[in-house]
Each structure stands twice: as C-alpha cells, then as structure tokens.
Motif scaffolding. Structure first.
Motif, PDB file in Angstrom:
ATOM      1  N   UNK A 119     -34.772 -23.359 -40.147  1.00  0.00           N
ATOM      2  CA  UNK A 119     -35.467 -22.744 -39.015  1.00  0.00           C
ATOM      3  C   UNK A 119     -36.716 -23.533 -38.643  1.00  0.00           C
ATOM      4  N   UNK A 138     -30.842 -25.150 -27.486  1.00  0.00           N
ATOM      5  CA  UNK A 138     -30.274 -23.807 -27.753  1.00  0.00           C
ATOM      6  C   UNK A 138     -30.237 -23.537 -29.263  1.00  0.00           C
ATOM      7  N   UNK A 139     -30.454 -22.255 -29.566  1.00  0.00           N
ATOM      8  CA  UNK A 139     -30.480 -21.888 -30.989  1.00  0.00           C
ATOM      9  C   UNK A 139     -29.085 -22.055 -31.604  1.00  0.00           C
ATOM     10  N   UNK A 152     -26.821 -20.929 -33.886  1.00  0.00           N
ATOM     11  CA  UNK A 152     -26.479 -19.820 -34.805  1.00  0.00           C
ATOM     12  C   UNK A 152     -25.458 -20.256 -35.842  1.00  0.00           C
ATOM     13  N   UNK A 212     -26.986 -22.074 -38.684  1.00  0.00           N
ATOM     14  CA  UNK A 212     -27.748 -21.150 -39.515  1.00  0.00           C
ATOM     15  C   UNK A 212     -26.814 -20.371 -40.443  1.00  0.00           C
ATOM     16  N   UNK A 213     -25.753 -19.799 -39.851  1.00  0.00           N
ATOM     17  CA  UNK A 213     -24.859 -18.979 -40.680  1.00  0.00           C
ATOM     18  C   UNK A 213     -24.087 -19.832 -41.694  1.00  0.00           C
ATOM     19  N   UNK A 262     -26.770 -20.588 -44.373  1.00  0.00           N
ATOM     20  CA  UNK A 262     -27.100 -19.331 -45.071  1.00  0.00           C
ATOM     21  C   UNK A 262     -25.902 -18.860 -45.891  1.00  0.00           C
TER      22      UNK A 262
END
Lengths: 542, 502
Positions: A205, A213-214, A216, A219-220, A223
């Motif tokens: 992050x 653009x984020x 996701x 991240x997933x 994570x």
C-alpha cells in the motif's frame, strides 16, 4: 538396516525439511522483491537470486551439520538399541533440539542478512543515501520476519520428526529440566504470522501510486498468499501442540478401555511444556496408586504364609489311622480351616470350619476361630462341650455380628473300634463311607457366634475297619462343573463312594478334587476344604 | 450455583461496554479509515446508536433466556443429570452467543443498508458498494462475535468449574486448537480487509494511504486478536495446569482417595482429558474393588474383635485406644472384668503391618480371652500366649505386649510387660514407670515371663502403651499401630460414654 543407516535416514528427512523451508523462504523473499520492491526478475538474477540460492545451500548444509552433530548419536542409540547411554540424556537432547534449531536458524539468518546487505554496501551495489537506511531497516525487518517464520516452521517440523524417538524413550518422569510453557511459542508465532501478513500488505500500500488505478488484484494476491502462509504456519504449530495433548488423551482412553492393554502403562513425556508436566503428574499419580495396591497384594501374600502356618503343617500320626486334608482358598487368604490335634495317646480331634465371607475379613475371623478352638480343646470335655464354650467365646468376641460353622469330631481309638464323638455348629453334615456306601450323618445346630446360650449336642458312633469319615465345607458343593452348574450332593456322594481302603487316602483326595474341577477358567468361587480320616481297624501299636 | 444471576448481569454489562467500544470503533473507522467528515459522523451516530440498542436488547434477552434458571439447588447430592444438563448449557453458551451475535449483527446491518440505500434499480457501483459494505459487516461482526465469545467463556468458567460433572459424551467436546486458529485467521483476514478498505477509500478520494492510520489499523486488530487468541491458549493451558495440580494433590492422598474423579471444567481438549482420566479412575476402582471392599470389611471385623473401649468396675474406668495407619494392623487392646473386682488391662501390637499382623493379632486375642481365667496371673498368661504363638507365628513377626491386672478393691496392680512396651502409674507426687522384659512374645519358646505387683492409690492413673518411650514410639517404621490403655478412678457422678471408634 543397522542403527547407523537408520539414523542417517532420519537425518536426511531433516535435510529435506530444511531444503523445503529454505525454498519457501527464498520464494517469499523473491516475491517481496518483485511485488513490493519492484525489482525485475533479470535484475534479481544478476546477484540477488544466486546469492539467496547459494545461501540456501550453505544454510541447508550448516543445518545438516548441526543436526548430525546434535542428533546422529542419540538416534543411533535408540534405533540400534545401543546400551550404556542414560535415556535422560537422550531425552534432553531430543527435547531441546527444536528450540536450538529455532535460535540457530534465526541467528544464522541474521548473519546472512548482515552479510548480504553489508556486501551490497561495501561493493557499491547499493548507494547509501539518507533514505537508504530507512529502506534497509524496512527490508531487513521483512527479512527478519521471514527468517523468524522459517525458524518457527523448522521448530514445528523438528518437533514432529523427533516425537517418535522421544516416545520410544518412554520417559515417565521429568527431571530438573527447565519448565516451559506452550503459551510462549503460540504468542510468538501469532505475532510473527500477523506481522508478516500485515507488513506485506503495508509495504504494497505504501508503494502504490495514487495517480494510477488501485490494484485490488495485487493487494488480494499478496494478502492472500502471505496471510494464507502465516495462518498455515500458525495452524501447524497449534496442531503440533494439540497432538501432544491428544497423545495423553488417547493413552488415557486406551488405559480406561478394559479390552485394551494393561492398566499400568504410563503416558510418555514428549515435551517440557504443560503437556509434558501433565503426563509427569499423571504418571506419578498412577505410580502411587499401583504401588499402594501392590503393597496390599504383598501383604496378602504374607498373610497367606501366616494362614498356612495356622493350618496344621504336619498331621499327627496314629498307627492304622490315615488322615488326608486339603484346604483351598479362592483368594490369597480365606475363611475355611481345619485342624487335627492329638489329645492323648489314643485320642485326637478333627475340626473343620467355614467362616462367613471370603478374603481378608474371613481370614481374620478364621485365625481367631482356630486360636479359640485350640485353646478350648485342650480344656477337655465332649465335642458338644467344647463347641458350647467356643460359641460363648465367639459371641463375646464378635458381639453377634459374624458367624462361623464348625464341625468337631473327637476320635478315641481302641483295639476293636474307633469311637467318634461329633458335634456341629451349623456345619454341613459329614459323611461316613462304609464299604463304598456313603451315609450322610446329620447333626446340626446354629452356627457359632449367633446365640451364646444355644444348647449344642453331639452324636456318637463307631467306625469299623476301612470306614472313612469325610468332612467338608460347602465350597465343595458350590464348585462349578464344565457347564457352569454347581455340582450336586449326588455327584459329591458318588465321588466319595469311589474312595477305597486300598489306595493311599492323600492321593485319592487329590484325584477327587481334580475330578471335581476348579470352576473352569475363573478359578474357585468359594473356599473349599475336605478332611478324610480312615481307620484301618488293626490293633494300635503305641 | 450461586451468582448465575450476577454473572448474567455482568455479561450484560460487558455487552454494553463492548458495544460502546464497537460504536466508537465504527465511528472512528468511518472518520479515519473511510475518510468520512464529522458531519457525516454526527448523522450516523443516532442511526448506529439505535441499531446497537436493538442488538443489545436482543443480546440481553438471549442471555437471560439461555442462562436463566440455571441455578442448582443447595442440596446437589445425586443430581448428576441436572448438573450435566447445566454443564452443557453453560459450555455451549459462548458458541451460541457467537452465532447469535454474528447473525443478529449481519441481519440488522443488512436491514439498515436496505432501509437507507434501497432504490428500485441499483447501478453496478451501488452493487459494488453494497458488496463491500456487506463484506465489511460480516468481517466486523465476525470479529466482535469472537470477542463476545471469549468474554462469555471467561465469565462462565468459574460456574462451569463449580459443577461436579465427571462424565460426558466424547462427542460434546470441541477443539480449542481449532478455535484458536479460527480466531487468529479471522483477525488476520479482518486486518487485511480493513487495510484494503482504507487504502481503496483513500485512493478513490485521491489521497495516498497514511502510514499512521495503517499502523493504527494493524495495531488495534492485532491487540484484539492477540488478546482473544492468546487468552484462549491461556485458558487451555491454565485448565491443564489445574489438572496437573489436581493430579499432584491426588498423589498425596490415601489409597482410596487417590481414585477420586475430577470435575470436567472445559468443553475443549482438557475436558476430554478429564473425562478419559475419570474413566481410567473408574477402571482402577473396578480392578481394585475387591481389595478395597475386603479391606473395609476386614477393618470392621477387626474393630469387632477388639473389646469395648471403655469398661467401668469398682469406681475405676478403663479406656483403650488403637490408632492404625492402615485399615487393618497388629495393634490390639483388651479390657475385661473378672471375679473379685479385678480388671484385666491388655495392650500390645504385633510387629509388621497390615493383614499378616492382623491375622496373628486376631488369633492372639482369641487365645488370650480363652485363657483369661478368674484366677489368671499376668506372667502365666504371657508365658502361655508365647508358647501358643511359637507354634504358628512367622519368624519375622513378634508381639510386644503388656498385661495388667488391677484389683480395684485391694488397690494392687499386677503387671507383666514383654518387648517394647511401657507402663506408667501417674501419681500425685511422682510417676512410677515399669520395666519391660526385653524379649517380645514369639521369639523364644521356653521363656517364662514373671508378673510383679505394686500398690496403687485411689488417685493414681495407670497408662499402659506400646513403645517404652515416646521417642522410640514406632521403632520399625511409621506404619506401626499405636495402642494405649488407661485406667483411673472416676467420680461417682461421672457417667462413662459409649464406645467410640478408635
């Protein structure tokens, strides 16, 4: 396979575990570098990956060396059954090894981290700027986290691999080893797992660009991988500890299962934490329980000797008179007894008795009864007189709470006959066997110890040559045959009818009891006693 | 079970406190994680407070419904089934609370979302918002349900431990290990979701993620998850520590008490362990039941063999006492009145311990009584007994014994002691101590014991006891019986008591 070869096999298991753990660690470091550090694979291939892989090789062999040094000899001792080594030393070595591995791995990892980053700075591969140290601290923090996680993984794996050997040592008692708590590894592992899961996402992050653009998915992915791996490590540790606890539960269940093994098996100690202490405490309790009952059983054996001494060790010898007696208690001690006492040159007393109950309580009363009988017999009188006096004594002693049956026969041998004076206090009627014909000789009253004023009366008869007097206790009739039924009076009379004057009476008695059997596999259900006396009818040689 | 009502009230207090923390957490989360404004927060405050008041009301009702009427009567003897029922209810409650809280929270939050954001046709963005919100609700209520679970378990533990539940079906036990891993996993997933939500919201509003906020999310979730997961481990190992202490306590008890069962205080592995242990104790009891019953019966038989422990004659009261470290043993005493106002006092013990000594003792006592004639003398009695004992007594056993014949009218005491025995006449001026023949009974067949005579005063007190000196009371080991007989004159209005068990 020899002990040495088997030991080597186990050591290679450890080596495989080290290689796997190091590979996982390298994977995560590379993943960090690619996804979080933004370093491309070609860049990593230049120095990072070769260094990590060569480090892994060195690591694996260093760990292998440590494992061989610490474990080779103890494993050989166990597998090869080599003697002369204190099992406690082996236990100590096995039980400490996982923690030694944990700290060893952590310290070596720190050493390699310092070596790697130090060499990067010294070679100029990393440019030292004011922000560099913060980045280095973050990187080393993440690496240390991975190193700790790998150390925990190795701790878990080594615990698992060594458990069978620790179990084989069958340690029942903890010594002066430093006690530990399983809470510490749980708390440490959770902290490390949480940190690795958190820092991976945090770093992603922090490096994400707010202008783009984020992502996701990234991240997933990060994570998911890190959290999944961290949760898996935590799961492994918790279930490894649980396995120790399950071992105790399963052993207790196994012991409680009456169809299973003996009741006296200990729980093997496999750790120094709470589960080990629990097994230690249980084993101590079990040991004390067993010891206390062993003491009772030891006393029963000693009591058996005392009771044997109470019974006549040798029967008095009268010419032309043959006596055979046998007393079998169903427990170590019991309530049946008999006595044969010489009263005079031509007089003797034969007594047979049965105290209510079995085992220890009956034995206590039996010894009192025999002592009282002997004391009263020497005071003289008819059989009825003696029993009357004894009855008063028993009533006074037991206060009407216990009773015993007793048959007393006084014999007087003359040239022409054997005169018999018999009195009974509730005892089963004896038999007279005359020329193969059994004749029950009823004479009864209340047992001793019930009523001090009860009148006891005797009966008299004479035995002819070859006649046999047979007295017994009710345990004989209660003997069970092969079908589980009690033998009947008819069967008993039939067996007595087989007694002949031509064979030694002692042998005939032994054979008779063998024919009656011993209650199948379960042993005697009640004490049983038989006394046989045969007068051969010839003039006495005094 | 006292204090269940108090515990319910404490639970409700805990719900309220946790509710306040949750509300504060949601508001702070809205402000700092979702980047909401203070105005928005004020608008949401009333809605959230109302929603939470509804949740709390339901929680109170649920708690009183499930735990109400769980008190046990004061007299709990033989009420094993009701204790088992109560045990099940109390051990299940935390899980039921978890499910109830989670479902209730999710349902109310869903209702709230529909009521506040419902439109006939949602756009994909609205669906996305709804999905994210729901995911957030599920993870939030899952985490808080876990906290409530841990809180309920902590508060109900003392009551569960009070119950005397010794057996339970194995299927009723759960794995604490599974719960610990589950809680840790929920914590980590929740932390990731919160991080994602914060980062996503920040990104959508054109901000970059703030390190302090990210740290704060990580720290708070870590603190809560660590507390719950590690607390569960602490519970598990504290239960184990209790079992260890109980095992050690049992080890120090006597034979019968060592086979006591232990209460099942946990629905997890330690409870299962207690059940398995209790089953084993039952098996031990079954295996050794014959020995235990025999010993108990033998104890009663031996008690019957001893004479009454009080006898009164001619204004004198004689009392006897026998203390045994085991159920049966070789200690004995006898008090008997014979003709001419004479009182026979006998005390002694057979060496060794347990049943072998008891067998010799019972035989000896019966012979003694048979030989106690009115004209008996102490030396003669002792000699006769010795000869009798020599016939059957094992070589390793001996009898230490003292006999005194007190002439209550003539104020004389004839006595004979053999072995390690002591006799003292306590007088007003100075005590007089008798000397014992050094050879106990059962050692030499031909020995002749002699009696001696002394005068006693009306105020003298006679004390005949095993072991000549109190220092050397148990010469062999600590398992020897201790026997003593005393005689003293009593005042005429003193009424002797009934026989008492030694």
């Amino acid at each position: 396979m020899t002990g040495r070869r088997k030991a080597t096999g186990v050591i290679w298991h450890f080596f495989a575990a080290y290689v796997a753990a190091l590979f996982v660690g390298s994977f995560f470091i590379t993943l960090n570098n690619i996804l979080l550090g933004g370093i491309s694979i070609p860049e990593l291939l230049e120095f990072n990956i070769p260094f990590i892989l060569s480090s892994d090789v060195v690591f694996a062999f260093v760990l292998l060396g440590i494992t061989r040094w610490r474990l080779s000899a103890p494993i050989r001792h166990i597998q090869g059954k080599e003697s002369g080594v204190d099992p406690r030393l082996l236990f100590d070595r096995f039980i400490r090894f996982p923690m030694e591995l944990f700290w060893g791995m952590t310290l070596i990892s720190i050493g390699f981290m310092v070596l790697y980053h130090g060499s990067a700075i010294l070679s100029g591969r990393d440019t030292v700027t004011p922000r560099y140290w913060a980045t280095l601290a973050k990187t080393m923090g993440a690496e240390l986290n991975i190193a700790l996680l790998l150390s925990i993984l190795l701790y878990i794996v080594s615990r698992r691999l060594l458990r069978p050997f620790i179990m084989r040592l069958e340690m029942e008692k903890l010594g002066n080893e430093k006690r530990r708590s399983a809470i510490f590894p749980i708390a440490l592992t959770f902290t490390v797992c949480y940190l690795i899961s958190f820092t991976a996402s945090l770093r992603l992050l922090l490096v994400s660009d707010p202008m783009k653009p984020f992502d996701s998915g990234a991240f997933f992915a990060i994570a998911g991988v890190y959290t999944g791996f961290a949760a898996f490590i935590f799961f492994l540790l918790i279930f490894e500890i649980r396995k120790d606890l399950r071992l105790s539960i399963d052993r207790l269940r196994q012991l409680a299962d009456e169809t299973g093994q003996g009741i006296h098996l200990p729980i093997p100690i496999v750790s120094l934490d709470e589960t080990g202490r629990l097994a230690d405490a249980f084993n101590e309790l079990q040991h004390r329980v067993v010891r206390s009952y062993d003491e009772v059983e030891r006393q029963l054996k000693l009591a058996y000797d005392v009771q044997e001494r109470l019974l006549p060790r040798t029967l008095p010898e009268f010419e032309n008179v043959e006596i055979a007696a046998l007393c079998q208690q169903c427990y170590e001690v019991g309530g049946d007894f008999y006595d044969v006492i010489r009263l005079d040159v031509n007089r003797m007393a034969v007594a047979i008795g049965d105290v209510s109950g079995k085992g220890m309580p009956a034995a206590l009363l039996m010894s009192a009864m025999m002592a009282g009988l002997r004391a009263e017999i020497v005071k003289g009188g008819t059989a009825a007189d003696i029993l009357t006096r004894l009855n008063r004594l028993v009533c006074r002693t037991t206060k009407g709470t216990m009773y015993a049956t007793l048959g007393l026969a006084l014999f007087e041998f003359t040239d022409s006959a054997a005169r018999l004076d018999y009195a009974s206090a509730g005892h089963v009627a004896p038999y007279l066997i005359r020329n193969g014909q059994t004749e029950e000789w009823p004479c009864s009253s209340l047992p001793l110890g019930i009523d001090p004023d009860i009148p006891l009366e005797g009966i008299q008869t004479e035995l002819g040559p070859g006649h046999i007097f047979a007295a017994y206790t009710d345990g004989i009739i209660e003997t069970r045959d092969g079908t589980g039924d009690m033998i009947s009076f008819d069967r008993w009379e039939e067996e007595l009818g087989r007694l002949t004057p031509d064979q030694p009476l002692t042998r005939q008695l032994s054979e008779l009891l063998v024919r009656l059997g011993q209650d199948g596999d379960s042993g005697l259900q009640d004490d049983r006693t038989v006394v046989l006396l045969q007068w051969h009818g010839k003039p006495l040689k005094l | 079970m006292k204090g269940t009502a108090k515990t319910m009230l404490r639970l409700c207090g805990a719900y309220t406190l946790l509710g306040a923390i949750v509300l504060a957490g949601i508001l702070l989360s809205n402000r700092f994680v979702s980047n909401g404004s203070w105005d928005e927060l004020l608008m949401r405050w009333e809605e959230l407070a109302l929603s939470y008041a509804v949740i709390l009301t339901f929680l109170f009702v649920f708690t009183f419904y499930r735990l109400g009427g769980t008190s046990l009567p004061e007299d709990r003897d033989g009420d094993e089934r009701s204790e088992n029922r109560l045990w099940r209810r109390l051990t299940r409650f935390p899980s039921e609370l978890f499910i109830f809280y989670f479902c209730l929270g999710v349902i109310i939050s869903q209702l709230y979302r529909f009521l506040t954001a419902y439109e006939p046709h949602w756009t994909s963005a609205q669906w996305l918002e709804y999905g994210k919100g729901s995911m957030f609700d599920i993870s939030t209520f899952g985490a808080f349900a876990a906290i409530h679970y841990s809180c309920a378990r902590w508060m109900l533990r003392p009551h569960i431990r009070e119950l005397r539940v010794h057996r339970e079906e194995p299927g009723r036990f759960r794995s604490a290990a599974g719960s610990i891993v589950g809680i840790a996993a929920i914590g980590m997933v929740y932390m990731q979701l919160r991080l994602f939500w914060y980062a996503y919201s920040s990104h959508e509003t054109g901000h970059s993620s703030q390190l302090p906020v990210l740290f704060m999310i990580g720290l708070i979730v870590f603190a809560v998850t660590y507390s719950v997961a590690v607390l569960m481990s602490v519970y598990l190992f504290r239960d184990m520590q209790r079992l260890i202490s109980r095992f050690r306590e049992l080890s120090r008890l006597g034979r019968g008490a060592m086979l006591s069962r232990i209460p099942v205080a946990s629905p997890y592995e330690t409870g299962e362990l207690a059940i398995a242990f209790n089953s084993l104790q039952e098996r031990f009891q079954r295996e050794y039941s014959r020995l235990d019953q025999d010993l108990e019966l033998a104890y009663h038989v031996q008690e019957q063999l001893l004479s009454d422990n009080r006898i009164q004659l001619g204004g004198w009261l004689a009392t006897g006492e026998c203390r045994r470290p085991m159920e049966v043993g070789g200690g004995f005493f006898d008090l008997r009145a014979i003709k001419n106002g004479r009182l026979i006092l006998v005390a002694g013990r057979v060496t060794g311990s347990g049943l072998p000594s008891a067998l010799v003792m019972s035989a000896l006592l019966m012979t003694l009584r048979s030989e106690m004639k009115d004209e008996a003398s102490t030396g003669q009695l002792m000699t006769t007994l010795n000869r009798y004992l020599m016939d059957f007594m094992p070589d390793n056993l001996r009898v230490h014994m003292g006999i005194g014949i007190l002439d209550t009218a003539g104020y004389t005491l004839e006595w004979a002691l053999a072995g390690d025995m002591g006799m003292t006449v306590h007088r007003e001026d100075a005590d007089w101590t008798a000397g014992s023949h050094p050879v106990p009974l059962g050692q030499l067949r031909e020995i002749v014991y002699g009696g001696e005579l002394i005068l006693v005063g009306p105020n003298d007190r006679i004390h005949l006891h095993t072991a000549a000196s109190s220092v050397n009371f148990c010469p062999e080991d600590g398992t020897a019986d201790k026997v003593s007989v005393s005689a003293a004159r009593i005042a005429s209005n003193e009424i002797p008591g009934r026989r008492q068990s030694p």
